[in-house]
Design a protein around this motif. Structure first.
Motif, PDB file in Angstrom:
ATOM      1  N   TRP A 185      -0.117   6.333  -0.435  1.00  0.00           N
ATOM      2  CA  TRP A 185      -1.539   5.975  -0.560  1.00  0.00           C
ATOM      3  C   TRP A 185      -1.716   4.954  -1.691  1.00  0.00           C
ATOM      4  O   TRP A 185      -2.319   3.900  -1.497  1.00  0.00           O
ATOM      5  N   TRP A 198      -6.827   7.292   4.097  1.00  0.00           N
ATOM      6  CA  TRP A 198      -6.034   8.257   4.841  1.00  0.00           C
ATOM      7  C   TRP A 198      -6.924   9.412   5.307  1.00  0.00           C
ATOM      8  O   TRP A 198      -6.462  10.350   5.936  1.00  0.00           O
ATOM      9  N   MET A 238      -4.040   5.003   7.123  1.00  0.00           N
ATOM     10  CA  MET A 238      -2.777   5.715   7.163  1.00  0.00           C
ATOM     11  C   MET A 238      -3.061   7.148   7.608  1.00  0.00           C
ATOM     12  O   MET A 238      -4.176   7.648   7.421  1.00  0.00           O
TER      13      MET A 238
END
Length: 149
Positions: A79, A41, A67
């Motif tokens: 996550w 992420w 993400m």
């Protein structure tokens, strides 16, 4: 880097990037993409977001799941769930991410996670904090998280 001081621009050569990417592939994946998967992420303007998440996977032939940073910040469970669902073997995050996951992921959510394939928690911070280093066992004790070798 702007994480510990005022942000400064730097010049990085292609050779420097390739050396760093190849070193990550060797150290984290033993130069073998078989069975490996990256989840990230981290934004691409973060050095680890760029090198670890965006450039190393195509160089090494690794699948990667991205993400949005906001998705992680809003709900850190996403996550960990992405790591669990993909069987990811690698994911990097700064210290605050581990602290946030410990604080926000509920016990019920932890019970849904299987992070066994995860090779090791990896801090993308200049200096891993003691809380970040101890976070993985507190994130998902029922299913485990392998200790760093």
């Amino acid at each position: 880097s702007g994480s510990t001081s005022r942000p400064k621009g730097v010049m990085v050569s292609h050779g420097n990037l390739l050396h760093q990417i190849d070193a990550l592939f060797a150290v984290l994946f033993d130069r073998d993409p078989t069975g490996q998967h990256v989840v990230s992420w981290l934004p691409p303007f973060h050095d680890m977001g760029l090198i670890f998440s965006l450039l190393t996977p195509p160089y090494a032939g690794l699948p990667v799941t991205f993400m949005a940073p906001y998705s992680f910040l809003k709900r850190p469970y996403r996550w960990l769930k992405a790591i669990s669902d993909t069987g990811a073997t690698a994911s990097a995050a700064p210290n605050f991410a581990y602290d946030l996951a410990v604080a926000k992921v509920t016990e019920k959510e932890r019970e849904t996670l299987d992070l066994y394939k995860r090779q090791r928690p990896w801090s993308a911070s200049p200096r891993p904090s003691p809380t970040a280093a101890s976070a993985p066992p507190r994130i998902c004790p029922p299913t485990g998280w392998p200790r760093a070798p």
